[in-house]
Design an enzyme around this catalytic site. Structure first.
Site, PDB file in Angstrom:
ATOM      1  N   ASP A   9       0.800  -1.118  -0.156  1.00  0.00           N
ATOM      2  CA  ASP A   9      -0.211  -0.487  -0.316  1.00  0.00           C
ATOM      3  C   ASP A   9       0.919   0.965  -0.182  1.00  0.00           C
ATOM      4  OD1 ASP A   9      -2.417   1.199   0.301  1.00  0.00           O
ATOM      5  OD2 ASP A   9      -2.057   1.282   2.386  1.00  0.00           O
ATOM      6  N   LEU A  10       0.326   2.302   0.016  1.00  0.00           N
ATOM      7  CA  LEU A  10       0.995   3.324   0.044  1.00  0.00           C
ATOM      8  C   LEU A  10       1.540   4.546   1.640  1.00  0.00           C
ATOM      9  CD1 LEU A  10       3.042   4.927  -1.643  1.00  0.00           C
ATOM     10  CD2 LEU A  10       1.051   6.995  -2.586  1.00  0.00           C
ATOM     11  N   ASP A  11       0.020   4.754   0.873  1.00  0.00           N
ATOM     12  CA  ASP A  11      -0.249   5.915   2.679  1.00  0.00           C
ATOM     13  C   ASP A  11      -0.200   5.273   3.756  1.00  0.00           C
ATOM     14  OD1 ASP A  11      -0.682   8.353   0.780  1.00  0.00           O
ATOM     15  OD2 ASP A  11      -2.885   8.199   0.842  1.00  0.00           O
ATOM     16  N   THR A  17       1.652  10.371   4.082  1.00  0.00           N
ATOM     17  CA  THR A  17       1.093  10.771   3.352  1.00  0.00           C
ATOM     18  C   THR A  17      -0.317  11.350   3.701  1.00  0.00           C
ATOM     19  OG1 THR A  17       0.900   9.902   1.256  1.00  0.00           O
ATOM     20  CG2 THR A  17       2.524  11.772   1.304  1.00  0.00           C
ATOM     21  N   LYS A  45      -8.703   4.899   6.076  1.00  0.00           N
ATOM     22  CA  LYS A  45      -7.836   4.345   5.996  1.00  0.00           C
ATOM     23  C   LYS A  45      -8.256   3.879   5.352  1.00  0.00           C
ATOM     24  CE  LYS A  45      -4.741   5.562   9.107  1.00  0.00           C
ATOM     25  NZ  LYS A  45      -3.312   5.096  10.345  1.00  0.00           N
ATOM     26  N   SER A 114      -2.944   0.455  -4.439  1.00  0.00           N
ATOM     27  CA  SER A 114      -3.408   2.065  -3.372  1.00  0.00           C
ATOM     28  C   SER A 114      -4.529   2.253  -4.038  1.00  0.00           C
ATOM     29  CB  SER A 114      -1.782   2.927  -3.522  1.00  0.00           C
ATOM     30  OG  SER A 114      -2.220   4.115  -2.729  1.00  0.00           O
ATOM     31  N   ALA A 115      -5.320   2.741  -3.279  1.00  0.00           N
ATOM     32  CA  ALA A 115      -6.727   3.404  -3.614  1.00  0.00           C
ATOM     33  C   ALA A 115      -6.022   5.504  -4.408  1.00  0.00           C
ATOM     34  CB  ALA A 115      -8.002   3.791  -2.452  1.00  0.00           C
ATOM     35  N   LYS A 145     -10.991  -1.096  -1.267  1.00  0.00           N
ATOM     36  CA  LYS A 145     -10.785  -2.096  -0.604  1.00  0.00           C
ATOM     37  C   LYS A 145     -11.772  -2.053   0.268  1.00  0.00           C
ATOM     38  CE  LYS A 145      -6.308  -1.102  -0.988  1.00  0.00           C
ATOM     39  NZ  LYS A 145      -4.570  -0.392  -0.185  1.00  0.00           N
ATOM     40  N   GLU A 169      -0.179  -3.759   4.854  1.00  0.00           N
ATOM     41  CA  GLU A 169      -0.987  -2.811   4.737  1.00  0.00           C
ATOM     42  C   GLU A 169      -1.040  -2.306   5.880  1.00  0.00           C
ATOM     43  OE1 GLU A 169      -3.615  -1.035   3.949  1.00  0.00           O
ATOM     44  OE2 GLU A 169      -3.898  -1.528   1.745  1.00  0.00           O
ATOM     45  N   ASP A 170      -1.630  -0.429   6.113  1.00  0.00           N
ATOM     46  CA  ASP A 170      -1.760   0.197   7.526  1.00  0.00           C
ATOM     47  C   ASP A 170      -3.021   0.178   7.974  1.00  0.00           C
ATOM     48  OD1 ASP A 170      -2.182   2.102   5.187  1.00  0.00           O
ATOM     49  OD2 ASP A 170      -1.977   3.665   7.234  1.00  0.00           O
TER      50      ASP A 170
END
Length: 217
Positions: A9-11, A17, A45, A114-115, A145, A169-170
């Site tokens: 995932d990104l953020d 970010t 999230k 990522s979304a 997700k 993932e977070d």
């Protein structure tokens, strides 16, 4: 050696970010007299921008026309992007670069799932775009997700079976998406929140080469 798909995932996982999303959403919420806290932000999230706005409106019991929603969505994204202008490699979270380099050295498949619709410019600004063999973001999928579409598509583009895929993932929704997709889920964050994950680490500095080698098999 086995080649697995390592999907990030990104953020909040690769880059810091998530705080900018919070600030941009909080600005919208305040304009609507909605109290939006960091605790409330956990609900957003891994969730799409459209769904995030609906959640915030729900918190304040605010009814809105589609025209107003579209206006706020544009405003939120503009505010968020304004925070990213000066972004650089310092935004990469601790330990991430080490793990990416390790996976690259071991010839593993590396993907972003990522979304975010701003994934590519963020990876470019932080100087790590070249580490990713595949990028699947909010521009490439229709289902948010916990639907596993974003991760399944990443595995497909890497030509690797979902069962040979590992997701970092977070968010609760992201962990659930990985689990639904029958992938190994690695939570990055708090155990109390991410307890559905197969493995949980506070951050990437807690992940060592032995763990990665165990995942590769």
């Amino acid at each position: 050696m086995n080649r697995k798909a390592f999907i990030f995932d990104l953020d909040g996982v690769i880059v810091d970010t998530a705080k900018y999303h919070f600030l941009a959403w909080q600005k919208i919420a305040q304009s609507l007299n909605i109290n939006f806290t960091l605790e409330d932000n956990e609900l957003l999230k891994g969730v799409s921008r459209v769904r995030s706005l609906d959640i915030i409106l729900g918190l304040g019991n605010v009814q809105a026309s589609q025209e107003d929603k579209d206006k706020w969505l544009i405003q939120k994204n503009e505010d968020y992007l304004s925070y990213l202008v000066d972004m650089d490699e310092s935004e990469i979270l601790p330990g991430v670069f080490t793990i990416l380099q390790l996976l690259k050295d071991k010839n593993q498949g590396i993907a972003l799932g990522s979304a975010s619709k701003n994934a590519r410019p963020i990876l470019e600004k932080t100087g790590i775009l070249s580490y990713f063999d595949v990028i699947v973001d909010g521009n490439d999928v229709t289902n948010a997700k916990p639907d596993p579409e974003v991760f399944l598509k990443a595995a497909q583009l890497l030509h690797i079976d979902p069962k040979n895929s590992i997701v970092f993932e977070d968010s609760v929704a992201g962990i659930q998406a990985a689990n639904i997709g029958e992938m190994i889920s690695v939570g990055i964050g708090e155990e109390t929140i991410l307890h559905e994950a197969d493995y949980i680490f506070k951050d990437f500095t807690q992940i060592d080469s032995q763990f990665i080698e165990k995942l590769i098999g």
